[in-house]
Motif scaffolding. Structure first.
Motif, PDB file in Angstrom:
ATOM      1  N   ASP A 215       0.209   5.079  -2.890  1.00  0.00           N
ATOM      2  CA  ASP A 215      -0.505   3.854  -3.000  1.00  0.00           C
ATOM      3  C   ASP A 215       0.310   2.701  -3.136  1.00  0.00           C
ATOM      4  O   ASP A 215      -0.271   1.433  -2.448  1.00  0.00           O
ATOM      5  CB  ASP A 215      -1.602   3.858  -4.214  1.00  0.00           C
ATOM      6  CG  ASP A 215      -2.655   4.975  -3.931  1.00  0.00           C
ATOM      7  OD1 ASP A 215      -2.527   5.558  -2.771  1.00  0.00           O
ATOM      8  OD2 ASP A 215      -3.289   5.068  -4.892  1.00  0.00           O
ATOM      9  N   GLU A 216       1.127   2.686  -3.823  1.00  0.00           N
ATOM     10  CA  GLU A 216       1.958   1.270  -4.299  1.00  0.00           C
ATOM     11  C   GLU A 216       3.650   1.900  -3.693  1.00  0.00           C
ATOM     12  O   GLU A 216       4.528   1.504  -4.356  1.00  0.00           O
ATOM     13  CB  GLU A 216       2.175   1.340  -5.702  1.00  0.00           C
ATOM     14  CG  GLU A 216       0.547   1.037  -6.527  1.00  0.00           C
ATOM     15  CD  GLU A 216      -0.321  -0.013  -6.088  1.00  0.00           C
ATOM     16  OE1 GLU A 216       0.561  -0.925  -5.273  1.00  0.00           O
ATOM     17  OE2 GLU A 216      -1.145  -0.298  -6.581  1.00  0.00           O
ATOM     18  N   PHE A 219       6.146  -1.068  -4.179  1.00  0.00           N
ATOM     19  CA  PHE A 219       6.689  -1.231  -5.333  1.00  0.00           C
ATOM     20  C   PHE A 219       7.650  -0.064  -5.796  1.00  0.00           C
ATOM     21  O   PHE A 219       8.310  -0.327  -6.427  1.00  0.00           O
ATOM     22  CB  PHE A 219       5.583  -1.391  -6.307  1.00  0.00           C
ATOM     23  CG  PHE A 219       5.748  -1.580  -7.802  1.00  0.00           C
ATOM     24  CD1 PHE A 219       6.128  -2.537  -8.408  1.00  0.00           C
ATOM     25  CD2 PHE A 219       5.538  -0.285  -8.684  1.00  0.00           C
ATOM     26  CE1 PHE A 219       6.381  -2.619  -9.591  1.00  0.00           C
ATOM     27  CE2 PHE A 219       6.036  -0.548  -9.879  1.00  0.00           C
ATOM     28  CZ  PHE A 219       6.348  -1.379 -10.674  1.00  0.00           C
ATOM     29  N   ASP A 220       7.196   1.030  -5.379  1.00  0.00           N
ATOM     30  CA  ASP A 220       8.096   2.162  -5.813  1.00  0.00           C
ATOM     31  C   ASP A 220       9.617   2.007  -5.302  1.00  0.00           C
ATOM     32  O   ASP A 220      10.534   2.157  -5.753  1.00  0.00           O
ATOM     33  CB  ASP A 220       7.466   3.485  -5.272  1.00  0.00           C
ATOM     34  CG  ASP A 220       6.108   3.822  -6.031  1.00  0.00           C
ATOM     35  OD1 ASP A 220       5.979   3.430  -6.873  1.00  0.00           O
ATOM     36  OD2 ASP A 220       5.493   4.495  -5.464  1.00  0.00           O
TER      37      ASP A 220
END
Lengths: 385, 385
Positions: A215-216, A219-220
């Motif tokens: 989902d992110e 960011f990861d």
């Protein structure tokens, strides 16, 4: 799960935020309040929290995320524009403190090697405190702020070289080839990452969003870049926070508001651990001996005056106001000073008193910088000059 | 700053996200991939990261933030609606595993006290894994998910009582008044916080925004509530994560999207440390003895079957599908099992083999739950039933 972790989190985070709020209410910078919170809850006063492995890790992560998020807010072009000026700032801002630290310890009757270590301890600025003040007060777009950030990165490379030279001399095996190699590796890492990092990231980063299942995903990937450059920076010989800053800088053009918001959450949680963590190291033991107190005060005044003088002089072409701001912004000492102190202690070159003087200078310079910066940027009466 | 922290962050976070992505690509739950990443990088396989104090702290913070963010997504009214049913689920879902663990160890020839400890180790569900799956797949609004969450909180209180009784018996000084007091304190904490927390917070929370000077005052206050309730939960005898969940629940109506976004950042960073942290504990040593492997497999099958049976039976009135989902969601064991195992080992009631069997069951049940939950919620072919 032991209660100690949530309890320690509550005490550190809660006291830092409480004192930050109180300080802001009486017109002092909140950041100084957060550092003082660490002094109060630490071993020297209330002894509620001791600087253990976990607190150290949270503090290290806090400053890593602080510099990463500052990198996200800065444009590389702005830093490059002040690159030459910042190099002078870093160089003159290291030479004068080194000479002062070395001279004072010789005059105090310490060994020549101990004097060299005190010089090395005073050279390198730790940009975390100033960066935190500038970010919180929305001053990062100022020319002075950009000079401070660029100079701090160069300063870190120079500080590393000074420390390498001093410890080689102390070990009695001064290897010029080794020092040059160390310096070249550190400089190459910073230059290559700064110049090419943004280009590579801006080409690769958008692809992750569509390719990865998480989902992110953005960011990861940003986190992986942050930790990777922190590790590489360490192996290149510079501070891990320089890697974190360069990671933020590389992502500044590509990261969307989602990445910034998620990063902000981590930063907001962890930065108090960095600030209070500085205060935790304060050791009241220093006040037991009168001569140590005297030395501590002399070194503190010298540490502050020489950075303001060295960095300010180098910045004078940019104007008086900018010179004062840069000089004050470069005052705080941090990791490099602690490393020099610990190295000197472990090599039996520094005694416990001189070691605690260096720790005192780190804590006191961190405490004094936020109010001084506030004055330098807005004038003593809070008006912008 | 030593390189070990950024390096460990990179290895744990990077490998967890990598395996999560690979697992999702081949149709397996990403969370199982993150746990397996911990097994791979841990002491038993690659030995890149060992479960030290810092990794433990990051893991504990990860599950604390996970339960906090799940509390933020849940409405208290939904949990109270399934309160009675969830009490049956928790009670029957503890009684049957206890009897199975106790019986199997007696049949295996262990001492009666060791059998009691194995029973106690198998009773309590650790809701982190299931909660993580339900959140990531957007299933928290399902009736089964609400039963799982409510039952997990009650289950934690019951598990605490079982552990208290078992260790009193083993110590040979069974004090009924003390046990009743422990149980009453834990139950009172949960009930009072759940019922009054939301009311108090919804009245007080909005005031902070205007009163405090910090940029992120609401988030700061949310963090302080989170850590405070985690500490209180611990002193009330229940798990810190129950306090974190109750803190999220209390804030669910008041927290704005800013608080949720910032919390999301911390959760996204730290949850991989919780998931991989479970895998880090995996000990390959268990496979050295054939009889230990046999015992481990029997206990694992019993641990899974008895939770599905006990919790499923209690949920049958709500329908077959919901019963299966709740049964599977309650499988994972965690902190309480580890506490029972460590207590038993330190009291010389359990030997090292039985201790490692319990650790194996914790890791294996965590690994198996995500795929089983996926099947229970969407059917073996991935279609919603």
């Amino acid at each position: 799960m032991p209660s100690s972790l949530p309890l320690a989190m509550l005490i550190v985070f809660g006291s830092a935020k409480l004192l930050s709020d109180l300080f802001e209410r009486i017109g002092l910078p909140g950041i100084a309040g957060e550092i003082l919170a660490g002094v109060l809850i630490g071993p020297s006063v209330l002894h509620w929290v001791s600087p253990n492995e976990t607190m150290k890790a949270l503090s290290d992560l806090g400053v890593l995320f602080l510099l990463f998020s500052i990198g996200l807010d800065v444009r590389l072009a702005d830093l490059l524009r002040v690159g030459l000026l910042s190099t002078f700032v870093a160089a003159l801002g290291e030479a004068i403190p080194f000479l002062a630290g070395w001279g004072i310890l010789l005059a105090w009757g310490a060994t020549p090697h101990a004097a060299l270590f005190m010089g090395a301890a005073l050279v390198a600025t730790s940009v975390g405190i100033s960066a935190s003040v500038l970010k919180r007060r929305n001053l990062l777009h100022h020319r002075a702020s950009q000079i401070i950030l660029a100079a701090a990165v160069i300063d870190d490379v120079l500080g590393l070289i000074v420390l390498a030279v001093v410890s080689s001399v102390a070990r009695g095996r001064f290897n010029i080839a080794e020092i040059v190699l160390t310096a070249a590796l550190a400089a190459a890492f910073v230059v290559v990452t700064a110049i090419w990092g943004t280009k590579v990231v801006s080409r690769i980063f958008p692809h992750f969003h569509s390719r990865l299942r998480a989902d992110e995903a953005q960011f990861d990937v940003a986190m992986i870049l942050l930790f990777s450059l922190a590790v590489l920076a360490f192996y290149a010989g510079v501070a891990a926070i320089v890697g974190a800053f360069l990671a933020g800088l590389a992502l500044a053009g590509s990261a969307d508001s989602r990445v910034r918001n998620l990063t902000r959450g981590v930063t907001e949680l962890l930065v108090p651990f960095f600030l209070a963590g500085i205060g935790l190291n304060f050791d009241i033991g220093i006040f037991r001996s009168r001569s140590t107190v005297l030395l501590a005060l002399v070194i503190l005044v010298a540490a502050i005056a020489t950075k303001v003088l060295g960095c300010g002089l180098a910045t004078l072409p940019a104007g008086w106001h900018t010179a004062m701001r840069v000089g004050v912004g470069m005052i705080p000492r941090g990791e490099v000073a602690m490393v020099a102190a610990q190295l000197g202690l472990s090599m039996l070159i520094l005694n416990a008193a001189v070691y605690s003087v260096i720790v005192f200078v780190v804590v006191a310079s961190a405490l004094l910088t936020p109010p001084l910066l506030k004055i330098a940027f807005t004038g003593p009466m809070g008006r912008a000059p």
